[in-house]
Scaffold this motif. Structure first.
Motif, short mmCIF file in Angstrom:
data_model
loop_
_atom_site.label_atom_id
_atom_site.label_comp_id
_atom_site.label_asym_id
_atom_site.label_seq_id
_atom_site.Cartn_x
_atom_site.Cartn_y
_atom_site.Cartn_z
N VAL A 1 49.19 52.12 -123.69
CA VAL A 1 48.01 51.52 -124.02
C VAL A 1 46.94 52.59 -123.86
CG1 VAL A 1 48.67 49.00 -123.72
CG2 VAL A 1 47.72 50.58 -121.95
N GLY A 2 47.34 54.01 -123.46
CA GLY A 2 46.52 54.80 -123.44
C GLY A 2 45.89 54.99 -122.04
N LEU A 3 46.15 54.47 -120.86
CA LEU A 3 45.53 54.61 -119.53
C LEU A 3 46.17 55.60 -118.62
CD1 LEU A 3 45.04 50.65 -118.91
CD2 LEU A 3 43.31 52.21 -119.62
N PRO A 4 45.38 55.88 -117.82
CA PRO A 4 45.98 57.00 -116.96
C PRO A 4 46.93 56.47 -116.00
CG PRO A 4 43.60 56.44 -116.26
CD PRO A 4 43.95 55.58 -117.69
N ILE B 1 46.59 44.03 -122.34
CA ILE B 1 47.68 44.31 -123.38
C ILE B 1 48.93 44.78 -122.85
CG2 ILE B 1 48.18 45.90 -125.52
CD1 ILE B 1 45.40 45.64 -126.21
N ALA B 2 48.74 45.67 -121.79
CA ALA B 2 49.59 46.15 -121.08
C ALA B 2 50.58 45.18 -120.29
CB ALA B 2 49.60 47.23 -120.17
N ARG B 3 49.66 44.26 -119.80
CA ARG B 3 50.33 42.98 -118.87
C ARG B 3 51.13 42.00 -119.91
NH1 ARG B 3 46.93 38.12 -116.17
NH2 ARG B 3 46.38 37.89 -118.17
N ALA B 4 50.66 41.97 -120.97
CA ALA B 4 51.44 41.09 -122.05
C ALA B 4 52.82 41.80 -122.43
CB ALA B 4 50.63 40.91 -123.20
#
Length: 521
Positions: free
Chosen positions: A397-400, A423-426
């Motif tokens: 999701v493009g997070l560090p 979104i990552a948690r889903a």
């Protein structure tokens, strides 16, 4: 009116602002743009005295983790030093001197007051011009149907309209707008901009947005904030992202793995108000369906019904296994076990005191994945596997994946960061169906394109997607069956028909998602 001089800001050892200078005069609107998480909302909170922290020597700001925010430099608003003002002085400024429209809509209103109650409270504090609450509500684009509703019964777009009205009613001299149109449908967006244009010459305004077209239309000057530095003007547009053609057809589902999420003759009402009546829609594995419609039409409620978070008052929501019409369909799972919801309000959907790592680890170590144990602690190999999965989810999701970000709490994440974490948690649940409610509303263009590519790839690999959005470009790019929800009726748009402008580049237009199926009542 607004004067920022040599301002630096660090949160948790991360330098967000580095020697920023900014001046906004009365009658001027300044647009502030930049990637998600660059510090735009933190600057807005600092300028309104809502960011807890303390001054510090400039050379100690970066690289030393500390609780709260630390800053150096000067920030004056309405002739007040906002970095040194106490609570009593700030209370006198709020309303008539300084107004703020926040980005996080989930908890921005008092849940115990109606819309009319919020307006009456504002008038009691700041005075009235003799008009009634009803007249003022109508003047600020709050129709009578909203007056007696509580925040729990408002859509994201309706909450945004209420917040904008509450900020404008006292006629402040300084107004800071943090993504004021992100959750609005096009018609509501145009009305909101007309409200903002009224008496704009009386105040200094900062418009924080990801929308370049909105900035060009509404602001006299613009600046780009990235890597702590504020640069005048905007960088050149980057080429728009593309998605794979025929994302469903390129990777058909495996034999025996086909499933269908079906809403059949579903009706739902809130109080005496019917949101929708007799709605039916089916999403197959590897299929995509998008739902657009005006704010308050019931799209978020439909998404929560599809995800199994609320039960339909009439009709049924089921997940079925097997091809439709094969005679072998059977009940597979409750929707809540097979579906994951990406909420429109990510800060409200996640525990604010959890760190980024804890949010994802909680899902990955949930009881349905392995028995909950207090002792012994998970083995080193199990912890390493969890950490590896967390890093892969954040990268998707493009997070560090740096340690300082993993330790950051949900409450201090920007709107875009919180949305991507949701979104990552889903995705951590590896759901058969993903229900996404405005998943790109708080994202900059580059991050939005990355998320659209991710959603397209999930569909290509066999997941079903129900997408609720106000962005016609996102809906058109993902393809699939497109619907509008309005007046309680869900209608499927004919193939090739679209609402709103097409994206700048859409290779494979019209290919869509071949296996998306939808019915409408």
């Amino acid at each position: 009116m607004i004067e920022v001089t040599d301002l630096s800001l660090a949160i948790g050892g991360r330098l967000l602002l580095d020697r920023v200078d900014l001046r906004v005069s009365p009658g001027e609107t300044y647009a502030l743009l930049g990637p998600s998480g660059c510090g735009k909302s933190s600057l807005a909170r600092l300028l309104t005295g809502l960011l807890p922290g303390r001054p510090a020597a400039r050379e100690t700001l970066a690289g030393r983790p500390a609780a709260g925010a630390r800053w150096a430099g000067a920030a004056r608003v309405c002739d007040t030093d906002m970095l040194a003002a106490g609570p009593r002085r700030l209370r006198r400024l709020y309303g008539r001197a300084i107004g703020l429209v926040v980005q996080g809509l989930g908890d921005a209103l008092n849940p115990h007051l109606t819309v009319a109650g919020h307006v009456a409270e504002m008038l009691a504090v700041h005075g009235s011009d003799g008009r009634s609450v009803r007249e003022i509500c109508l003047d600020y684009d709050l129709p009578e149907v909203l007056h007696d509703r509580y925040p729990a019964h408002l859509s994201g777009g309706e909450i945004q309209r209420v917040l904008l009205a509450l900020a404008l009613i006292p006629r402040p001299r300084v107004l800071i707008l943090d993504e004021p149109t992100a959750s609005l449908d096009p018609a509501s967006r145009d009305r909101a901009l007309r409200s903002l244009a009224r008496r704009a010459e009386e105040r200094a305004q900062i418009l924080i947005t990801h929308d370049r077209d909105l900035a060009a239309r509404f602001a006299a000057r613009a600046g780009w904030l990235e890597n702590g530095r504020l640069q005048p003007g905007l960088p050149a547009r980057r080429p728009p992202a593309t998605v794979l053609r025929d994302v469903a057809g390129s990777a058909p589902c495996r034999a025996g793995a086909t499933a269908r999420l079906r809403l059949q003759a579903v009706s739902h009402a809130v109080g005496n108000r019917c949101l929708f009546d007799g709605v039916s829609i089916t999403i197959a594995s590897g299929g995509c369906a998008t739902v657009c419609g005006p704010s308050g039409s019931g799209k978020s409620t439909l998404a929560r019904l599809a995800a199994g978070l609320i039960a339909p008052q009439q009709g049924e929501v089921t997940v079925l296994e097997g091809e439709e019409g094969s005679g072998k369909g059977r009940h597979l799972a409750l929707p809540r076990a097979a579906c994951a919801l990406v909420s429109q309000h990510p800060h409200r959907a996640m525990a604010p005191h959890f760190t980024v790592r804890e949010v994802l680890a909680e899902v990955l170590q949930a009881p349905e994945r392995r028995p909950a144990r207090v002792w012994p602690w998970p083995s080193r190999a199990a912890r390493a596997a969890t950490d590896d999965r967390i890093e892969r989810l954040l990268t998707q999701v493009g997070l560090p994946v740096a340690a300082d970000f993993l330790g950051r709490r949900v409450a201090v994440l920007s709107g875009g960061e919180a949305q991507r974490l949701a979104i990552a948690r889903a995705l951590a649940r590896a759901p058969a169906f993903l229900v996404a409610d405005e998943p790109t509303a708080a994202l900059d263009a580059d991050t939005r394109d990355q998320i659209v590519r991710l959603l397209a790839d999930l569909v290509r690999r066999g997941a079903g997607l129900l997408l609720v959005t106000h962005d016609p470009a996102v809906a058109a790019t993902l393809g699939g069956a497109r619907h509008t929800l309005a007046g309680g009726v869900l209608m499927r748009l004919p193939d090739g028909e679209r609402r709103g402008p097409a994206p700048a580049s859409r290779p494979g237009a019209g290919a869509g998602v071949a296996s998306g199926r939808a019915e409408h009542g």
